[in-house]
Design an enzyme around this catalytic site. Structure first.
Site, mmCIF file in Angstrom:
data_model
loop_
_atom_site.group_PDB
_atom_site.id
_atom_site.type_symbol
_atom_site.label_atom_id
_atom_site.label_comp_id
_atom_site.label_asym_id
_atom_site.label_seq_id
_atom_site.Cartn_x
_atom_site.Cartn_y
_atom_site.Cartn_z
ATOM 1 N N GLU A 43 -13.016 8.212 -17.798
ATOM 2 C CA GLU A 43 -13.761 8.538 -16.636
ATOM 3 C C GLU A 43 -13.936 7.665 -15.143
ATOM 4 O OE1 GLU A 43 -17.574 11.449 -17.742
ATOM 5 O OE2 GLU A 43 -17.893 9.491 -17.053
ATOM 6 N N LYS B 251 -18.361 22.583 -14.730
ATOM 7 C CA LYS B 251 -19.690 23.002 -14.650
ATOM 8 C C LYS B 251 -19.974 24.395 -13.716
ATOM 9 C CE LYS B 251 -21.672 18.373 -15.396
ATOM 10 N NZ LYS B 251 -22.281 17.494 -14.893
ATOM 11 N N HIS C 190 -0.533 7.573 -41.754
ATOM 12 C CA HIS C 190 0.025 8.829 -42.681
ATOM 13 C C HIS C 190 -0.185 9.967 -41.765
ATOM 14 C CE1 HIS C 190 0.043 6.296 -46.168
ATOM 15 N NE2 HIS C 190 -0.795 5.459 -45.691
#
Length: 431
Positions: free
Chosen positions: A280, A415, A301
């Site tokens: 951010e 949003k 792995h």
């Protein structure tokens, strides 16, 4: 006294970094000190360890919650929960918790119906309390979770519910502040000059941690030592600034992905806090290093192949804790069918450390630049120190990139789509 953290990297010598970034770093540091840097209104995190806002009240309220509740639900999203969860997970036992500590659960960080339903079911028959953390009180994910949990708590506890809810929010405005003042919940302030992802050393992080039984005074002591150790404007003596400078140098050479790696399983949530902190703070204006993480040796792995032989656009930062309080030896087998008797004079911690160094060498030989952070011990003091190290480094790194470390304009885009798709009143359909 030696610093609790050492940084080793072979990509650039300290002298080279000073020549490349020394003056720029000093100028940025001086601007932060003077309060004239971009986003300076959010530099309050720099003094938090020394100021410890509301610490006595935090300890008092935490003690009351610990007496009342077997289960405490912390509601928040992003920086409102990641910091405290990162520290809790980093310091908690793997299996059995202290019987005196309440169970800490989290809500408001997702929108899963099954998660919330099962959380409510889990609370049945257990004494419960809620800590809700939101600057505005209207952020969608935690606001939904709080509405549901508030109804549950009111139905269950009636007039005594106010003793079991604590709000951490704005000092004077917003929906949660209004509700807390009207209802009489205990409340704490989210400081105006501290952004969410830098807020773990405010009541946002400290109250849940104190409720969980973490020694928050030691956490703050470690951070306070880091404030002193990283107060210099000189890359040659400030490891946080050296880390910021070498990251930016690597980016300039085409290494645009940083992988945070550790060999400590309970450190995985700290990786998530680190990813938010740097993601951010730096990811804007088309700039930034993409923050990723791995949990070794597990991910050797799975992702290990890519790191070793894939595209050469990534570098790794390894975090090592030098001391561990517990260990397990390797037994000798008479049959030795697995061929492991050569390890029977060693412990798992010794093998884990050798595996870390072997991995660093292999990846370095494969063309992956390596930064190695060695932290003295795995305790609250050193975790506090590490938190401040990354915060100081992150601010400097973002400023070196030429972006404001403390805003997040891109977060609002999704949003807007949510509100439009859910037909929120007052939201206009975009043509």
């Amino acid at each position: 006294m030696a610093q609790p953290l050492t940084l080793t990297q072979s990509h650039q010598t300290t002298e080279e970094l000073v020549a490349l970034y020394g003056e720029q770093v000093k100028n940025i540091h001086n601007e932060m000190e003077a309060g004239t840097s971009v986003g300076a209104e959010f530099l309050g995190w720099r003094n938090l360890p020394n100021e410890a806002p509301e610490l006595d009240n935090v300890m008092e309220v935490a003690a009351k919650i610990r007496e009342l509740a077997e289960v405490v639900v912390v509601i928040g999203v992003g920086g409102s929960y990641l910091g405290s969860k990162a520290v809790m997970d980093a310091l908690a036992p793997y299996f059995e918790k202290n019987s005196d500590d309440p169970e800490i659960l989290f809500a408001g960080q997702n929108l899963s119906g099954p998660y919330m339903k099962q959380l409510l079911n889990h609370l049945e028959g257990k004494e419960a309390a809620v800590i809700v953390i939101s600057k505005s009180g209207t952020t969608t994910e935690p606001a939904i979770a709080f509405r549901i949990l508030l109804e549950y708590m009111e139905n269950r506890y009636g007039e005594s519910v106010n003793d079991r809810i604590v709000a951490i929010t704005d000092k004077s405005q917003g929906a949660l502040r209004e509700l807390a003042d009207r209802s009489g919940f205990a409340s704490f302030i989210v400081p105006d000059d501290v952004g969410g992802r830098f807020s773990v050393l405010t009541p946002v992080g400290l109250l849940p941690l104190a409720v969980a039984g973490v020694d928050i005074e030691q956490l703050l002591s470690g951070a306070k030592a880091a404030v002193e150790d990283f107060s210099s404007a000189d890359i040659a003596t400030n490891k946080a600034y050296e880390y910021a400078a070498v990251r930016n140098q690597l980016l300039s050479e085409g290494y645009n992905i940083e992988i945070l790696a550790s060999f400590t399983p309970r450190f995985a949530t700290f990786h998530e806090w680190w990813k938010q902190l740097f993601g951010e703070s730096e990811g804007k204006d088309g700039k930034g290093i993409y923050p990723a993480s791995v949990a070794y040796p597990t991910d050797l792995h799975s992702l290990g192949q890519y790191v070793q032989d894939g595209r050469r656009e990534l570098f790794e930062t390894f975090i090592q804790f030098a001391e561990s309080e517990e260990d397990c030896g390797i037994p000798t087998s008479d049959e030795n069918l697995d061929g492991l008797n050569y390890l029977s004079d060693k412990s798992m911690n010794e093998i884990n450390e050798v595996t870390m160094h072997a991995t660093m060498q292999a990846h370095r030989d494969g063309g992956v630049p390596i930064i190695h952070l060695n932290v003295g011990k795995h305790d609250a003091y050193h975790i506090g120190y590490l938190i401040y190290f990354f915060e100081a480094a992150c601010a400097m790194s973002a400023y070196l990139l030429g972006v404001n470390p403390f805003d997040q304009p891109g977060v609002e885009e999704y949003k807007k789509n949510i509100f439009r798709m859910l037909e929120k009143p007052g939201v206009v359909e975009e043509k």
